[in-house]
Motif scaffolding. Structure first.
Motif, PDB file in Angstrom:
ATOM      1  N   PRO A 161     -11.292  -1.985  11.152  1.00 20.99           N
ATOM      2  CA  PRO A 161     -12.537  -2.429  10.519  1.00 20.99           C
ATOM      3  C   PRO A 161     -12.691  -2.068   9.036  1.00 20.99           C
ATOM      4  N   ASP A 162     -12.205  -0.915   8.595  1.00 22.42           N
ATOM      5  CA  ASP A 162     -12.336  -0.521   7.197  1.00 22.42           C
ATOM      6  C   ASP A 162     -11.329  -1.304   6.351  1.00 22.42           C
ATOM      7  N   LEU A 163     -11.804  -1.958   5.273  1.00 27.46           N
ATOM      8  CA  LEU A 163     -10.947  -2.842   4.485  1.00 27.46           C
ATOM      9  C   LEU A 163      -9.727  -2.122   3.926  1.00 27.46           C
ATOM     10  N   GLN A 164      -9.899  -0.993   3.261  1.00 22.93           N
ATOM     11  CA  GLN A 164      -8.739  -0.332   2.666  1.00 22.93           C
ATOM     12  C   GLN A 164      -7.796   0.215   3.732  1.00 22.93           C
ATOM     13  N   ALA A 165      -8.333   0.685   4.837  1.00 19.94           N
ATOM     14  CA  ALA A 165      -7.478   1.122   5.953  1.00 19.94           C
ATOM     15  C   ALA A 165      -6.745  -0.079   6.548  1.00 19.94           C
ATOM     16  N   GLN A 166      -7.409  -1.236   6.559  1.00 18.34           N
ATOM     17  CA  GLN A 166      -6.775  -2.463   7.064  1.00 18.34           C
ATOM     18  C   GLN A 166      -5.598  -2.860   6.176  1.00 18.34           C
ATOM     19  N   VAL A 167      -5.756  -2.745   4.867  1.00 16.83           N
ATOM     20  CA  VAL A 167      -4.669  -3.075   3.937  1.00 16.83           C
ATOM     21  C   VAL A 167      -3.498  -2.108   4.147  1.00 16.83           C
ATOM     22  N   ARG A 168      -3.789  -0.823   4.279  1.00 18.58           N
ATOM     23  CA  ARG A 168      -2.719   0.159   4.530  1.00 18.58           C
ATOM     24  C   ARG A 168      -1.984  -0.152   5.832  1.00 18.58           C
ATOM     25  N   LEU A 169      -2.736  -0.495   6.857  1.00 19.75           N
ATOM     26  CA  LEU A 169      -2.121  -0.812   8.140  1.00 19.75           C
ATOM     27  C   LEU A 169      -1.299  -2.099   8.051  1.00 19.75           C
ATOM     28  N   ALA A 170      -1.758  -3.082   7.264  1.00 15.48           N
ATOM     29  CA  ALA A 170      -0.975  -4.311   7.059  1.00 15.48           C
ATOM     30  C   ALA A 170       0.363  -3.971   6.407  1.00 15.48           C
ATOM     31  N   PHE A 171       0.344  -3.104   5.387  1.00 17.77           N
ATOM     32  CA  PHE A 171       1.593  -2.687   4.750  1.00 17.77           C
ATOM     33  C   PHE A 171       2.453  -1.871   5.711  1.00 17.77           C
ATOM     34  N   ASP A 172       1.838  -1.008   6.515  1.00 20.80           N
ATOM     35  CA  ASP A 172       2.605  -0.249   7.501  1.00 20.80           C
ATOM     36  C   ASP A 172       3.273  -1.200   8.496  1.00 20.80           C
ATOM     37  N   ASN A 173       2.530  -2.222   8.948  1.00 22.49           N
ATOM     38  CA  ASN A 173       3.100  -3.210   9.870  1.00 22.49           C
ATOM     39  C   ASN A 173       4.211  -3.998   9.192  1.00 22.49           C
ATOM     40  N   LEU A 174       4.006  -4.372   7.935  1.00 30.56           N
ATOM     41  CA  LEU A 174       5.047  -5.059   7.168  1.00 30.56           C
ATOM     42  C   LEU A 174       6.288  -4.187   7.048  1.00 30.56           C
ATOM     43  N   ASN A 175       6.095  -2.930   6.696  1.00 38.02           N
ATOM     44  CA  ASN A 175       7.236  -2.028   6.527  1.00 38.02           C
ATOM     45  C   ASN A 175       7.994  -1.823   7.834  1.00 38.02           C
TER      46      ASN A 175
END
Length: 135
Positions: free
Chosen positions: A47-61
């Protein structure tokens, strides 16, 4: 028909099979990665936007690592942002944590109205290291 050389990150294959797409496909020395969002292991949005972006990068990585790559191998990036006027600066404050040093990959940013409950998605094309091509 040629069979696709699909890459699955550990622990996420069921999510991709449920949604009927491949997380990444190797072809001609390149890795084409599907858009990655800030989804939790069950597929729900962070739900948190910046945490969502970090998780998107973690998933990408995780997808990149499963193919023997890292973000340093990324050549082309497309980001999708819901309400970019309101969200761009918040998102771009997180990006340097993952982006690395210059020279940077190419970038296309697209403002969208809907991302299946997410606010940010990142899609990339990476150059496969020679030892991993066709693995």
């Amino acid at each position: 028909m040629t069979r696709r050389d699909v890459v699955f990150p550990a622990g996420r294959q069921a999510l991709y099979e449920r949604n009927r797409y491949s997380p990444a496909v190797r072809a001609n020395g390149l890795l084409f990665v599907s858009g990655q969002v800030g989804s939790r292991p069950d597929g729900s949005p962070e739900p948190d936007l910046q945490a969502q972006v970090r998780l998107a990068f973690d998933n990408l990585n995780a997808v990149l690592a499963a193919a023997g790559c890292s973000f340093a191998d990324v050549q082309d990036v497309t980001v999708y942002i819901v309400d970019p006027e309101a969200n761009f600066e918040k998102i771009w404050a997180v990006v340097p944590e993952y982006w690395g040093e210059a020279p940077y990959p190419t970038l296309t940013g697209v403002g969208v109205t809907w991302l299946y409950g997410f606010q940010f998605e990142i899609k990339v094309v990476a150059k496969l290291p020679p030892a991993t091509e066709g693995v």
